[in-house]
Design a protein around this motif. Structure first.
Motif, short mmCIF file in Angstrom:
data_model
loop_
_atom_site.label_atom_id
_atom_site.label_comp_id
_atom_site.label_asym_id
_atom_site.label_seq_id
_atom_site.Cartn_x
_atom_site.Cartn_y
_atom_site.Cartn_z
N UNK A 1 55.72 99.55 30.21
CA UNK A 1 56.96 100.14 29.71
C UNK A 1 56.99 100.16 28.19
N UNK A 2 55.87 99.83 27.57
CA UNK A 2 55.76 99.94 26.12
C UNK A 2 56.18 98.70 25.37
N UNK A 3 56.45 97.63 26.12
CA UNK A 3 56.84 96.39 25.43
C UNK A 3 55.63 95.67 24.88
N UNK A 4 55.88 94.84 23.91
CA UNK A 4 54.86 93.91 23.44
C UNK A 4 54.98 92.66 24.31
N UNK A 5 53.86 92.26 24.88
CA UNK A 5 53.88 91.06 25.73
C UNK A 5 52.94 90.03 25.13
N UNK A 6 53.46 88.86 24.91
CA UNK A 6 52.64 87.75 24.41
C UNK A 6 52.70 86.64 25.44
N UNK A 7 51.52 86.24 25.94
CA UNK A 7 51.57 85.13 26.90
C UNK A 7 50.50 84.09 26.60
N UNK A 8 50.92 82.84 26.73
CA UNK A 8 49.98 81.74 26.59
C UNK A 8 49.48 81.38 27.98
N UNK B 1 66.69 94.90 28.18
CA UNK B 1 65.68 95.79 27.60
C UNK B 1 65.19 95.22 26.27
N UNK B 2 64.39 94.16 26.34
CA UNK B 2 63.85 93.54 25.13
C UNK B 2 62.57 94.25 24.71
N UNK B 3 62.24 94.16 23.42
CA UNK B 3 61.02 94.81 22.92
C UNK B 3 59.82 93.88 22.99
N UNK B 4 60.10 92.59 22.95
CA UNK B 4 59.02 91.59 23.00
C UNK B 4 59.31 90.62 24.13
#
Lengths: 246, 311
Positions: free
Chosen positions: B180-187, B149-152
């Motif tokens: 699910x409310x996470x921050x997602x960063x994708x390249x 359950x990571x936040x990012x």
């Protein structure tokens, strides 16, 4: 970290080639070298029969195989393949990877030592006191840590392509010159003078001292201790360098 | 709790390799719950930026904070899950064994079976890791990144090696993480991917942040609306070129059966004003279409403009 050790071990036990070379091969080599030797003539200057002498050499050789091969090649390949990077994205501390590798190698090296003992005792009638068997197992097992550190150092030094030749040269060089395959007393004097300072020679000498029921030479202890400090220090330094670079 | 600290904060971060400035004074902030695409041509500094973000590399200057702590502290606390393009997998073990390991290592783990199912690799759980196709290996990497359950969640080119169908299926998996409310960063270098999933797009070029906004804003920044219409007969091009907010005009013979018509294509930064002025010219445009520029075209426009500027 336990789960990583467990998985490393599962994988080592699945690798038949690795198991053969670290667990079976030393015993086969023992039978080949000591097979025709009679159990009365002694190895020069040791007071030990050839089978007794070679038993320690081969047990040391087996442990060396397990820890050196297990560490160096895997680490170099996994560094190159990016698994080491992936692990750095987990909470596992960086050295946890190295510990897990070494721990799983140590689990494989124990049977390789014991199998040589069992073969020597049952086929060549090597007889020692109970304390000697236990001390031998402990000393050879613990001493293999020196070479585990060397394996880690090579793994962080070499690239994936170069690691196998480097490991092989180190491995055969140390085994032969250190007298694991034949007593160094059969070497010409100048080679004996070199061999005396190799960690593998000191490693086997430690076991042979136990067989002779005498205290090990201070020089052998010193060579092992200095080697361990050098290899472990080198491994730690290379590991840090690699971490900064990656 | 550091709830007020931004998820990611880069402050004047620079990283050079010899002469090459891979990342050059990068400042940016990611807020909780955002789905952010990191775009840039090859060599723009995407991978270096992600390495800095994850603490795999140390910046030459500037600071990188995750949740107000160092990247390593955030990882140890289990707040970050990441898959790297260069992230390898352990050989000679099965997919399930590897995912179980990732779950065991995570401070707030999910059930390995759930992780396998969510990443869409439950059917290949017993397969050896070194026997996977490129797309399957990507899914395994994704599973490792989402083992707890990571936040990012940080994903570097997650759909590389997937065909179009599996790529779109994978987007759904990514969206689930965001939902699910996470921050997602994708390249990514698939702009379609950024357009479809991200609610914020960062355009990186030569290690600097060139644009930062929603996909729509990025398109607008590039002069980003297309106007096309047909005219009967021929028209003098000069008054067309005088239209307001216009960035380009092309006139061609229209392909319609009507005969001697012309098709006019215009790019404008304010399509409403341009079209309004167009009627003021006293012409009668037929088949009028106003459409957004694709993110791809916008991206090309922004980066080529920057290239031209730096020359």
């Amino acid at each position: 970290m336990n789960s990583l050790i467990k998985l490393e071990l599962t994988r080592a036990l699945r690798n038949r080639k690795f198991l053969f070379f670290s667990v079976m091969y030393p015993s086969l080599l023992f039978l080949l070298i000591a097979g025709n030797a009679d159990s009365t003539s002694k190895v020069d200057g040791t007071g030990l029969t050839l089978p007794t002498y070679m038993m320690v050499s081969m047990a040391s050789f087996g442990a060396l195989t397990a820890v050196l091969m297990g560490n160096s090649e895997r680490i170099a390949k996994e560094r190159e393949g990016g698994w080491v990077r992936q692990l750095r994205l987990t909470p596992l501390p960086g050295r946890g990877y190295v510990f897990a590798k070494t721990a799983s190698a140590a689990v494989v090296s124990l049977p390789s030592i014991v199998v040589v003992f069992v073969v020597a005792a049952s086929v060549k009638d090597v007889r020692l006191d109970a304390w000697q068997w236990l001390a031998l197992t402990g000393a050879i097992w613990a001493g293999s840590l020196v070479f585990a550190a060397l394996g880690v150092a090579i793994g962080y030094l070499a690239t994936g392509d170069a690691v196998r030749p480097i490991t092989m040269i180190t491995y055969f060089g140390l085994s032969m010159l250190g007298g694991l395959w034949m007593p160094t007393t059969t070497f010409p004097q100048w080679l004996q003078d070199i061999a005396e300072w190799l960690p593998t020679h000191a490693y086997a000498a430690l076991g042979q001292a136990i067989e002779q029921s005498r205290a090990p030479h201070a020089q052998d202890i010193a060579v092992l201790a200095v080697s361990f400090v050098l290899f472990a220090g080198g491994a730690a330094w290379l590991y840090r360098k690699d971490t900064l670079k990656a | 709790m550091t709830t007020t600290a931004p998820v990611v904060a880069f402050d004047q971060v620079s990283k050079a390799y010899g002469e090459v400035r891979a990342v050059d004074g990068l400042t940016l902030t990611l807020r909780p719950g955002e789905t952010v695409a990191l775009l840039g041509p090859n060599g723009a500094g995407k991978s270096t930026s992600l390495d800095l973000l994850l603490g795999l590399k140390q910046p030459d200057s500037g600071s990188v904070r995750l949740f107000g702590t160092t990247p390593r502290e955030a990882i140890v606390a289990g707040r970050v899950g990441a898959m790297l393009q260069s992230g390898g997998l352990m050989d000679e073990v099965t997919v399930a064994e590897l995912v179980r390991l990732a779950c065991d290592l995570h401070p707030k783990p999910y059930q390995a079976n759930d992780v396998l199912a969510r990443a869409g690799i439950a059917q290949i759980a017993d397969r050896k890791v070194n026997k996977l196709s490129g797309g399957q290996a990507q899914r395994v990497r994704f599973a490792l990144a989402t083992a707890g359950d990571s936040d990012l969640i940080v994903l570097d080119e997650p759909t590389t090696g997937m065909d179009v169908t599996t790529r779109q299926a994978f987007w759904a998996t990514m969206r689930e993480q965001a939902d699910q409310g996470r921050t997602v960063l994708f390249a990514t270098h698939y702009l379609e991917e950024a357009d479809a999933i991200a609610d914020r797009v960062l355009v990186l070029h030569r290690g600097r942040l060139l644009a930062d906004g929603t996909a729509a804003e990025i398109k607008a920044k590039a002069g980003a609306r297309r106007i096309a219409f047909d005219l009967e007969g021929t028209i003098d091009e000069a008054p067309l070129r005088e239209l307001p907010f216009l960035t380009s005009v092309t006139v061609s013979k229209s392909g319609s059966a009507a005969g001697s018509g012309q098709t006019i294509r215009i790019q404008s930064t304010d399509a409403d004003a341009t079209v309004h002025a167009l009627y003021g010219l006293g012409v009668y445009p037929r088949n009028l279409e106003v459409a957004g520029l694709g993110l791809e075209q916008a991206f090309v426009a922004i980066t080529t403009a920057e290239e031209a500027k730096s020359k």
